[in-house]
Design a protein around this motif. Structure first.
Motif: not given
Length: 192
Positions: A86-91, A93-109
């Motif tokens: 989840l912290q990685r989504t806030w950095s 460097d997360s610009n290369g992360m897809s919306v789906e990947e961010k959503a999956a990380i948030e859902a797991r948290a």
């Protein structure tokens, strides 16, 4: 880091340190494991001859299986991994992360503390149902397990809230917490 392999003193030092993990989610999971172990001990002492004759020993054995702690210890580790992700989504460097990947990380948290709260509720209910069959000389330890699990459930709920759950999930989890409170009040003789 695998928290389940740390000595208790080291886990507590890590929890108290100025570092992101372990945090509240791991503390809740470890608290739940302690509660499960305490109640499991009470079930282990419900193995007398009269317990076997009455069927209480069989209920106790089923409860011991249901109160295994390995999944709770794993939840402490899973929470730490989920928070690091989840912290990685806030950095930046997360610009290369897809919306789906961010959503999956948030859902797991969100899923980890939600499941922990549900597990605590289920275990408290099982212990509560076992109390009339528990060896009365050690029934207080089963109740300690219920209280420890109740605290872990409330702590897990705080972690759920941080992760912005949908309103319907909050309502459902609050019902579980109210159910837990009623069982606690009953064993504390606080119910009116």
């Amino acid at each position: 880091m695998t928290f389940k392999l740390l000595p208790v003193e080291q886990f507590l030092a890590n929890l108290a340190a100025k570092q992101p993990t372990p945090g509240g989610g791991a503390a809740a999971a470890i608290g739940a494991s302690i509660g499960s172990a305490a109640a499991s001990m009470a079930a282990s002492y419900t193995q007398r001859k009269k317990d076997k004759e009455s069927g209480a020993a069989e209920r106790a054995e089923s409860l011991i299986v249901a109160l295994e702690v390995s999944s709770l210890l794993q939840a402490a580790d899973d929470d730490a991994v989920a928070y690091a992700d989840l912290q990685r989504t806030w950095s930046k460097d997360s610009n290369g992360m897809s919306v789906e990947e961010k959503a999956a990380i948030e859902a797991r948290a969100l899923a980890i503390p939600t499941k922990l709260l549900e597990t605590c509720h289920s275990r408290i209910l099982q212990i509560h149902n076992f109390l009339p069959h528990c060896n009365p000389n050690i029934q207080s330890d089963a109740k300690v397990g219920m209280h420890q699990l109740a605290g872990a459930a409330r702590a897990a709920y705080q972690t759920v809230l941080v992760n912005s759950p949908p309103e319907e999930d909050k309502v459902r989890l609050i019902k579980l917490l109210n159910d837990i409170r009623e069982m606690e009040d009953e064993i504390l003789k606080l119910a009116c």
